[in-house]
Design a protein around this motif. Sequence first.
Motif, PDB file in Angstrom:
ATOM      1  N   GLY A 140      40.323  34.538  52.039  1.00  0.00           N
ATOM      2  CA  GLY A 140      40.097  33.648  50.913  1.00  0.00           C
ATOM      3  C   GLY A 140      39.070  34.152  49.921  1.00  0.00           C
ATOM      4  N   ILE A 141      38.413  33.208  49.248  1.00  0.00           N
ATOM      5  CA  ILE A 141      37.408  33.512  48.227  1.00  0.00           C
ATOM      6  C   ILE A 141      36.032  33.480  48.878  1.00  0.00           C
ATOM      7  CG2 ILE A 141      36.374  32.742  46.046  1.00  0.00           C
ATOM      8  CD1 ILE A 141      39.172  31.456  45.469  1.00  0.00           C
ATOM      9  N   THR A 142      35.275  34.551  48.690  1.00  0.00           N
ATOM     10  CA  THR A 142      33.960  34.666  49.305  1.00  0.00           C
ATOM     11  C   THR A 142      32.924  35.082  48.278  1.00  0.00           C
ATOM     12  OG1 THR A 142      34.493  36.941  49.983  1.00  0.00           O
ATOM     13  CG2 THR A 142      34.849  35.199  51.610  1.00  0.00           C
ATOM     14  N   ALA A 157      36.298  16.766  37.088  1.00  0.00           N
ATOM     15  CA  ALA A 157      36.770  17.666  36.039  1.00  0.00           C
ATOM     16  C   ALA A 157      38.288  17.786  36.073  1.00  0.00           C
ATOM     17  CB  ALA A 157      36.138  19.046  36.206  1.00  0.00           C
ATOM     18  N   ASP A 158      38.891  17.905  34.902  1.00  0.00           N
ATOM     19  CA  ASP A 158      40.328  18.149  34.819  1.00  0.00           C
ATOM     20  C   ASP A 158      40.664  19.554  35.305  1.00  0.00           C
ATOM     21  OD1 ASP A 158      41.226  15.680  33.286  1.00  0.00           O
ATOM     22  OD2 ASP A 158      39.699  16.487  31.935  1.00  0.00           O
ATOM     23  N   LEU A 159      39.748  20.480  35.077  1.00  0.00           N
ATOM     24  CA  LEU A 159      40.007  21.888  35.375  1.00  0.00           C
ATOM     25  C   LEU A 159      38.718  22.559  35.832  1.00  0.00           C
ATOM     26  CD1 LEU A 159      41.835  24.460  35.198  1.00  0.00           C
ATOM     27  CD2 LEU A 159      41.106  24.648  32.801  1.00  0.00           C
ATOM     28  N   TYR A 160      38.835  23.416  36.828  1.00  0.00           N
ATOM     29  CA  TYR A 160      37.720  24.245  37.275  1.00  0.00           C
ATOM     30  C   TYR A 160      38.102  25.705  37.097  1.00  0.00           C
ATOM     31  CZ  TYR A 160      34.507  26.533  40.639  1.00  0.00           C
ATOM     32  OH  TYR A 160      33.589  27.361  41.241  1.00  0.00           O
ATOM     33  N   LEU A 161      37.403  26.408  36.223  1.00  0.00           N
ATOM     34  CA  LEU A 161      37.573  27.852  36.055  1.00  0.00           C
ATOM     35  C   LEU A 161      36.546  28.542  36.935  1.00  0.00           C
ATOM     36  CD1 LEU A 161      38.117  28.144  32.192  1.00  0.00           C
ATOM     37  CD2 LEU A 161      39.835  28.231  34.005  1.00  0.00           C
ATOM     38  N   MET A 162      37.014  29.131  38.023  1.00  0.00           N
ATOM     39  CA  MET A 162      36.147  29.738  39.016  1.00  0.00           C
ATOM     40  C   MET A 162      36.117  31.255  38.844  1.00  0.00           C
ATOM     41  SD  MET A 162      36.559  29.987  43.186  1.00  0.00           S
ATOM     42  CE  MET A 162      36.731  28.227  43.479  1.00  0.00           C
ATOM     43  N   GLY A 163      34.947  31.808  38.644  1.00  0.00           N
ATOM     44  CA  GLY A 163      34.794  33.247  38.639  1.00  0.00           C
ATOM     45  C   GLY A 163      34.757  33.759  40.070  1.00  0.00           C
ATOM     46  N   ALA A 164      35.590  34.738  40.385  1.00  0.00           N
ATOM     47  CA  ALA A 164      35.688  35.231  41.762  1.00  0.00           C
ATOM     48  C   ALA A 164      34.721  36.386  41.991  1.00  0.00           C
ATOM     49  CB  ALA A 164      37.102  35.676  42.062  1.00  0.00           C
ATOM     50  N   CYS A 165      33.915  36.286  43.038  1.00  0.00           N
ATOM     51  CA  CYS A 165      33.109  37.429  43.481  1.00  0.00           C
ATOM     52  C   CYS A 165      33.968  38.379  44.305  1.00  0.00           C
ATOM     53  CB  CYS A 165      31.926  36.951  44.310  1.00  0.00           C
ATOM     54  SG  CYS A 165      30.748  35.947  43.385  1.00  0.00           S
ATOM     55  N   ALA A 166      34.785  37.791  45.190  1.00  0.00           N
ATOM     56  CA  ALA A 166      35.716  38.559  46.020  1.00  0.00           C
ATOM     57  C   ALA A 166      36.831  37.632  46.452  1.00  0.00           C
ATOM     58  CB  ALA A 166      35.001  39.135  47.240  1.00  0.00           C
ATOM     59  N   ILE A 167      38.051  38.166  46.541  1.00  0.00           N
ATOM     60  CA  ILE A 167      39.188  37.357  46.979  1.00  0.00           C
ATOM     61  C   ILE A 167      40.112  38.226  47.823  1.00  0.00           C
ATOM     62  CG2 ILE A 167      40.327  37.760  44.743  1.00  0.00           C
ATOM     63  CD1 ILE A 167      41.722  35.024  45.163  1.00  0.00           C
ATOM     64  N   ASP A 197      39.642  44.773  40.639  1.00  0.00           N
ATOM     65  CA  ASP A 197      38.685  45.457  41.517  1.00  0.00           C
ATOM     66  C   ASP A 197      38.148  44.535  42.609  1.00  0.00           C
ATOM     67  OD1 ASP A 197      38.984  47.790  40.151  1.00  0.00           O
ATOM     68  OD2 ASP A 197      37.075  47.705  39.084  1.00  0.00           O
ATOM     69  N   LYS A 198      38.217  43.213  42.366  1.00  0.00           N
ATOM     70  CA  LYS A 198      37.683  42.255  43.332  1.00  0.00           C
ATOM     71  C   LYS A 198      38.728  41.784  44.338  1.00  0.00           C
ATOM     72  CE  LYS A 198      34.249  40.560  40.017  1.00  0.00           C
ATOM     73  NZ  LYS A 198      33.742  39.380  39.275  1.00  0.00           N
ATOM     74  N   LEU A 199      39.973  42.188  44.129  1.00  0.00           N
ATOM     75  CA  LEU A 199      41.035  41.787  45.041  1.00  0.00           C
ATOM     76  C   LEU A 199      40.889  42.512  46.380  1.00  0.00           C
ATOM     77  CD1 LEU A 199      44.144  41.852  42.669  1.00  0.00           C
ATOM     78  CD2 LEU A 199      42.688  39.903  43.241  1.00  0.00           C
ATOM     79  N   ASN A 200      41.227  41.788  47.444  1.00  0.00           N
ATOM     80  CA  ASN A 200      41.199  42.347  48.801  1.00  0.00           C
ATOM     81  C   ASN A 200      39.826  42.898  49.184  1.00  0.00           C
ATOM     82  OD1 ASN A 200      43.956  41.770  49.392  1.00  0.00           O
ATOM     83  ND2 ASN A 200      44.534  43.465  48.069  1.00  0.00           N
ATOM     84  N   SER A 201      38.790  42.200  48.709  1.00  0.00           N
ATOM     85  CA  SER A 201      37.414  42.492  49.121  1.00  0.00           C
ATOM     86  C   SER A 201      36.796  41.198  49.640  1.00  0.00           C
ATOM     87  CB  SER A 201      36.597  43.039  47.953  1.00  0.00           C
ATOM     88  OG  SER A 201      36.526  42.094  46.894  1.00  0.00           O
TER      89      SER A 201
END
Length: 249
Positions: free
Chosen positions: A179-181, A164-174, A208-212
């Motif tokens: 990192g991303i979990t 893929a040229d691009l991956y749009l990742m939905g974050a559960c927690a970052i 709201d998902k930052l630093n979780s």
Amino acid sequence: MLKEERFDHILTVLRDSGKVGYAPLSADLSVSEDTIRRDIDILSDRGLLVKVRGGAILPAKNPLNFQDRRSYFTTEKEIIALKTQPFIKSGQTIFMDGGTTICEIAAHLPVHANFRVITNNQALVPVLSMYKGVEIIVLGGTYNRETQTNTGLLTCQEVGSYVADLYLMGACAIQYQYGITVATKEEGDVKQAMLKSSLQQIVVSHTDKLNSTYPFKVCDVSEVGMLITDVASDDKRLDDFRGSGIQLV
């Protein structure tokens, strides 16, 4: 004033009065008429208004209604969707995974969007189906009713068939250190597969998902090129991510 805030004002005035003009908007927002004209050009390209001489009017009702355009970018997810649009290019092949923010991005695509989406997100399919220029490839796997996504070994194997040229990742927690979990290993496996098979990665996250954190790690923050949130890039809530190698938008 942020561009997104100008867009919100323009669309709010348009919703309330049915039309907007360059001069009144310029006075309201303390910017030049040329700036307002460029903003209206962008909103017109995205199907959110119709340009007329001296300003713009509401679009007619049509199937590409972007969920009836009820709130005009007043929610955080709509702001993220608007900020993501410039990074989506015609002709690209794009991974889009699960989550309501990903669906919101799809709901606010330009009317004449023209690219390929590869996804495990079943909820995304009816949204994307409104765009005749978008090719949709749905990955196989085991369907999770709670997340409305397909996961499992088959899903990951099929991801590996593409680049893929691009991956749009939905974050559960970052979180800047861990990192991303995600909540489940199966979801993490799919994200890792898409990460590995993409040339550019953008993670989208509500503040709201930052630093979780969740139990299962996807990747370090430095492994993703860009983080798009609902706040300005100089917001203090993003300070922990500065210097981590990720671009903040």
